[in-house]
Motif scaffolding. Structure first.
Motif, PDB file in Angstrom:
ATOM      1  N   ILE A  85      40.661  69.576  27.873  1.00  0.00           N
ATOM      2  CA  ILE A  85      39.660  70.631  28.015  1.00  0.00           C
ATOM      3  C   ILE A  85      39.399  71.230  26.636  1.00  0.00           C
ATOM      4  O   ILE A  85      40.332  71.469  25.864  1.00  0.00           O
ATOM      5  CB  ILE A  85      40.159  71.724  28.975  1.00  0.00           C
ATOM      6  N   VAL A  86      38.132  71.496  26.342  1.00  0.00           N
ATOM      7  CA  VAL A  86      37.753  72.091  25.063  1.00  0.00           C
ATOM      8  C   VAL A  86      37.142  73.469  25.320  1.00  0.00           C
ATOM      9  O   VAL A  86      36.145  73.599  26.035  1.00  0.00           O
ATOM     10  CB  VAL A  86      36.745  71.206  24.303  1.00  0.00           C
ATOM     11  N   LEU A  87      37.766  74.510  24.746  1.00  0.00           N
ATOM     12  CA  LEU A  87      37.239  75.864  24.889  1.00  0.00           C
ATOM     13  C   LEU A  87      36.066  76.091  23.945  1.00  0.00           C
ATOM     14  O   LEU A  87      36.006  75.514  22.860  1.00  0.00           O
ATOM     15  CB  LEU A  87      38.335  76.888  24.585  1.00  0.00           C
ATOM     16  N   LYS A  88      35.146  76.940  24.363  1.00  0.00           N
ATOM     17  CA  LYS A  88      33.971  77.292  23.576  1.00  0.00           C
ATOM     18  C   LYS A  88      33.939  78.803  23.340  1.00  0.00           C
ATOM     19  O   LYS A  88      34.579  79.578  24.060  1.00  0.00           O
ATOM     20  CB  LYS A  88      32.693  76.868  24.302  1.00  0.00           C
ATOM     21  N   SER A  89      33.170  79.215  22.340  1.00  0.00           N
ATOM     22  CA  SER A  89      33.078  80.633  21.990  1.00  0.00           C
ATOM     23  C   SER A  89      32.654  81.483  23.180  1.00  0.00           C
ATOM     24  O   SER A  89      31.860  81.058  24.032  1.00  0.00           O
ATOM     25  CB  SER A  89      32.079  80.820  20.850  1.00  0.00           C
ATOM     26  N   ASN A  90      33.239  82.683  23.234  1.00  0.00           N
ATOM     27  CA  ASN A  90      32.893  83.711  24.221  1.00  0.00           C
ATOM     28  C   ASN A  90      33.261  83.335  25.653  1.00  0.00           C
ATOM     29  O   ASN A  90      32.712  83.887  26.606  1.00  0.00           O
ATOM     30  CB  ASN A  90      31.384  84.042  24.155  1.00  0.00           C
ATOM     31  N   VAL A  91      34.224  82.415  25.799  1.00  0.00           N
ATOM     32  CA  VAL A  91      34.659  81.986  27.128  1.00  0.00           C
ATOM     33  C   VAL A  91      36.114  82.373  27.352  1.00  0.00           C
ATOM     34  O   VAL A  91      36.983  82.094  26.519  1.00  0.00           O
ATOM     35  CB  VAL A  91      34.486  80.466  27.310  1.00  0.00           C
ATOM     36  N   ASN A  92      36.364  82.992  28.491  1.00  0.00           N
ATOM     37  CA  ASN A  92      37.706  83.323  28.952  1.00  0.00           C
ATOM     38  C   ASN A  92      38.047  82.379  30.102  1.00  0.00           C
ATOM     39  O   ASN A  92      37.445  82.455  31.172  1.00  0.00           O
ATOM     40  CB  ASN A  92      37.754  84.779  29.422  1.00  0.00           C
ATOM     41  N   LEU A  93      38.988  81.467  29.874  1.00  0.00           N
ATOM     42  CA  LEU A  93      39.446  80.562  30.926  1.00  0.00           C
ATOM     43  C   LEU A  93      40.517  81.304  31.721  1.00  0.00           C
ATOM     44  O   LEU A  93      41.611  81.577  31.206  1.00  0.00           O
ATOM     45  CB  LEU A  93      40.006  79.277  30.313  1.00  0.00           C
ATOM     46  N   HIS A  94      40.212  81.628  32.963  1.00  0.00           N
ATOM     47  CA  HIS A  94      41.051  82.528  33.752  1.00  0.00           C
ATOM     48  C   HIS A  94      41.638  81.798  34.954  1.00  0.00           C
ATOM     49  O   HIS A  94      40.905  81.236  35.772  1.00  0.00           O
ATOM     50  CB  HIS A  94      40.234  83.725  34.231  1.00  0.00           C
ATOM     51  N   LEU A  95      42.974  81.833  35.069  1.00  0.00           N
ATOM     52  CA  LEU A  95      43.661  81.186  36.182  1.00  0.00           C
ATOM     53  C   LEU A  95      44.087  82.227  37.201  1.00  0.00           C
ATOM     54  O   LEU A  95      44.846  83.160  36.891  1.00  0.00           O
ATOM     55  CB  LEU A  95      44.899  80.426  35.683  1.00  0.00           C
ATOM     56  N   LYS A  96      43.607  82.074  38.411  1.00  0.00           N
ATOM     57  CA  LYS A  96      43.974  82.984  39.489  1.00  0.00           C
ATOM     58  C   LYS A  96      45.429  82.752  39.911  1.00  0.00           C
ATOM     59  O   LYS A  96      46.049  81.730  39.590  1.00  0.00           O
ATOM     60  CB  LYS A  96      43.058  82.759  40.691  1.00  0.00           C
ATOM     61  N   LYS A  97      45.977  83.699  40.658  1.00  0.00           N
ATOM     62  CA  LYS A  97      47.314  83.525  41.220  1.00  0.00           C
ATOM     63  C   LYS A  97      47.341  82.266  42.074  1.00  0.00           C
ATOM     64  O   LYS A  97      46.421  82.011  42.852  1.00  0.00           O
ATOM     65  CB  LYS A  97      47.699  84.728  42.072  1.00  0.00           C
ATOM     66  N   GLY A  98      48.400  81.484  41.900  1.00  0.00           N
ATOM     67  CA  GLY A  98      48.516  80.259  42.676  1.00  0.00           C
ATOM     68  C   GLY A  98      47.803  79.070  42.064  1.00  0.00           C
ATOM     69  O   GLY A  98      47.809  77.982  42.645  1.00  0.00           O
ATOM     70  N   ALA A  99      47.201  79.243  40.891  1.00  0.00           N
ATOM     71  CA  ALA A  99      46.516  78.128  40.227  1.00  0.00           C
ATOM     72  C   ALA A  99      47.490  77.355  39.359  1.00  0.00           C
ATOM     73  O   ALA A  99      48.216  77.941  38.554  1.00  0.00           O
ATOM     74  CB  ALA A  99      45.359  78.643  39.386  1.00  0.00           C
ATOM     75  N   LEU A 100      47.525  76.040  39.519  1.00  0.00           N
ATOM     76  CA  LEU A 100      48.312  75.148  38.666  1.00  0.00           C
ATOM     77  C   LEU A 100      47.348  74.145  38.038  1.00  0.00           C
ATOM     78  O   LEU A 100      46.798  73.285  38.737  1.00  0.00           O
ATOM     79  CB  LEU A 100      49.392  74.428  39.473  1.00  0.00           C
ATOM     80  N   LEU A 101      47.149  74.275  36.743  1.00  0.00           N
ATOM     81  CA  LEU A 101      46.319  73.335  36.005  1.00  0.00           C
ATOM     82  C   LEU A 101      47.250  72.259  35.452  1.00  0.00           C
ATOM     83  O   LEU A 101      47.998  72.491  34.495  1.00  0.00           O
ATOM     84  CB  LEU A 101      45.573  74.055  34.871  1.00  0.00           C
TER      85      LEU A 101
END
Length: 548
Positions: A85-101
């Motif tokens: 995965i590649v992050l981009k400017s002004n992006v918050n990658l947010h994992l909810k409770k119970g999320a396993l990436l």
């Protein structure tokens, strides 16, 4: 008065006279800020079945969020399998409770890319999460990010139980001829016998790098030349190599994260802050296979050419469990490291507590380091270590492993000569260590100007000080099992021991050795409690030691 002001004021009193400490100018760590707009990865077709590869949907959601001016990309509860995965400017990658990436074990999903590993340019497999030249980025939430590191790592038999070893062998891979190591593949084992095979050099072809691809393990998170970064709340685990690797970045905040790797994970560092400026790490937990909280700035000539120190760093209220070192600087510190404040940290079972390491060839200056309020228990090695003879091995020898002392020789001072100077370490309590304090410089460049104050150190051995200048030991209580000697001094000068406490009836308080040892001052110390006060060896003499 904020914490930075307090740190600067104290360090100024200790005699630091350069940079932000003297001027009272404190770094301002810029914080991230995101639009409230949220994009769920399910909108782009992501499926939480643990089987579907979600690389494309997740990256598509990030790309769309970036193009709309930013916001939050949400990973809901569920098991999400993905490639890089590649992050981009002004992006918050947010994992909810119970999320396993969960990142895939399929090496083919990771492209070979030009990167940086252990301080030099190298080809690597693309990191599971990366960003380059991005501004205002974050990984936040309550979920888990797993790098599938088990598939990538070499494992040494001596670090596993018999049942664990048998399970590893049965999983596939290759066992070395001597039966002592397991490798993920033949090409991995082949590359491990080469010197820096991934280093980018003109003689290497794309075909060569492909032939050793399995060996070129990715760091879990690599953020290169980024500005305004936030890592908060997430658990990062099971990295193939280093876990968190901000590189040449500015304004980094790491808060309330957990970093977990198996204790035997080779190069399984927690966080390696390399050539970064303005950093805050707080309220976080590390339980890893190599160094926990680590500061770096490039290796040898490549690091000096880059010329980017790691500077203006606050680390506070962190816990480190298993690790080679709790708070560490080096050994790749060739661009320098300066202006750091570390406070209220606890090290539980780390091989070494405070670990400052370098070696000839590195160059670089490490200076203006302030450490306060550190608690340690069950440290197999040294509680506090300054070592300029780092040898790239585990800090604590394994059973049956033999190591030789480095050859002591004086070499010319060059740009490749490393320097440690201007440290303050105070208010440390250690309950259990192999050695309380170990300082070992090199003849041509001593460890210089270190103040160690207000400590209670329970250890097998006491204080060992070699090739050091301008060291102050004030109000140090050494409760060492071995008392012959309590303090060992070799070829060091301008040392002050003020109010040193030790066990009654110790065999020998000081052993002073070397014809370059001079100006040893012992103050406010009851030397009569020892059976013998001072023993002189190898050219040292009484006229170089004063007891008041």
């Amino acid at each position: 008065m904020n914490n930075w002001v307090k740190a600067a004021a104290v360090i100024g009193l200790m005699g630091f006279s350069t940079g932000i400490w003297a001027q009272g100018k404190l770094p301002v760590i810029q914080q991230t800020s995101f639009k409230k707009d949220s994009i769920y990865i399910t909108k782009y077709g992501a499926v939480a079945d643990g089987q579907t590869l979600n690389t494309q949907p997740i990256n598509a959601a990030i790309e769309a969020c970036n193009k709309k001016g930013g916001g939050v990309v949400v990973i809901p509860a569920g098991l999400w399998l993905s490639g890089p995965i590649v992050l981009k400017s002004n992006v918050n990658l947010h994992l909810k409770k119970g999320a396993l990436l969960q990142f895939t074990k399929d090496f083919d999903q990771y492209q070979l890319v030009e990167g940086n590993w252990e301080g030099i340019p190298q080809m690597r497999n693309q990191s599971p999460i990366s960003a380059t030249n991005a501004t205002n980025i974050a990984i936040t939430g309550f979920g888990i990010i797993d790098g599938a590191g088990k598939a990538w790592r070499q494992v040494r038999k001596e670090k596993l139980t018999d049942s664990q070893w048998n399970e590893w062998v049965a999983s596939g891979g290759v066992v070395s001829a001597d039966g002592n190591s397991w490798y993920p593949s033949e090409q991995w084992m082949k590359a491990s016998k080469m010197k820096n095979p991934g280093e980018i050099t003109p003689d290497k072809t794309p075909e060569f790098y492909k032939s050793i691809k399995d060996f070129l393990r990715p760091n879990l998170i690599v953020l290169t030349k980024c500005k305004k970064i936030l890592l908060e709340g997430v658990t990062f685990q099971n990295s193939a190599a280093w876990c968190l690797h901000p590189l040449m970045s500015e304004d980094l905040t790491v808060r309330n994260v957990t970093v977990i790797n198996p204790w035997f994970a080779q190069n399984g560092d927690g966080i390696d802050v390399e050539s970064c400026k303005n950093v805050l790490i707080e309220n976080s937990r590390f339980d890893v296979g190599d160094d926990g909280l680590c500061i770096k700035s490039g290796r040898d000539e490549a690091g000096r050419k880059r010329g980017m120190p790691t500077e203006n760093v606050i680390i506070r209220d962190c816990k480190v469990y298993h690790a080679h070192g709790g708070f560490v600087i080096g050994s790749e510190m060739s661009g320098g490291a300066r202006n750091m404040w570390v406070s209220n940290c606890t090290f539980i079972g780390t091989d070494i507590g405070l670990r400052f390491k370098t070696t000839r060839g590195r160059g670089g200056i490490v200076e203006n380091i302030y450490v306060n309020n550190i608690q340690m228990i069950d440290i197999p090695g040294e509680a506090i270590l300054f070592d300029m003879y780092y040898m790239s091995v585990d800090p604590v020898a394994l059973a049956g492993e033999k190591r030789e002392l480095p050859k002591v020789e004086t070499l010319p001072v060059t740009e490749a000569t490393p320097q440690f100077r201007n440290f303050v370490v105070k208010n440390v309590v250690c309950n259990g260590a192999a050695k309380g304090i170990f300082i070992r410089g090199i003849p041509e460049m001593h460890v210089k100007d270190v103040r160690l104050e207000n400590m209670v150190l329970q250890a097998d051995k006491g204080i060992d000080c070699q090739e050091a200048s301008g060291i102050t030991f004030k109000n140090i209580k050494i409760l060492s099992k071995q008392t012959n000697p309590v303090v060992d001094i070799i070829n060091s000068d301008h040392l002050t021991f003020d109010k040193l406490e030790y066990k009654n009836n110790s065999e020998l308080l000081f052993r002073v050795a070397g014809d370059r040892t001079k100006n040893i001052n012992i103050l406010n110390t009851d030397a009569s409690k020892a059976k013998e006060k001072v023993q002189y060896e190898f050219g040292a003499s009484e006229q170089n030691v004063t007891i008041k």
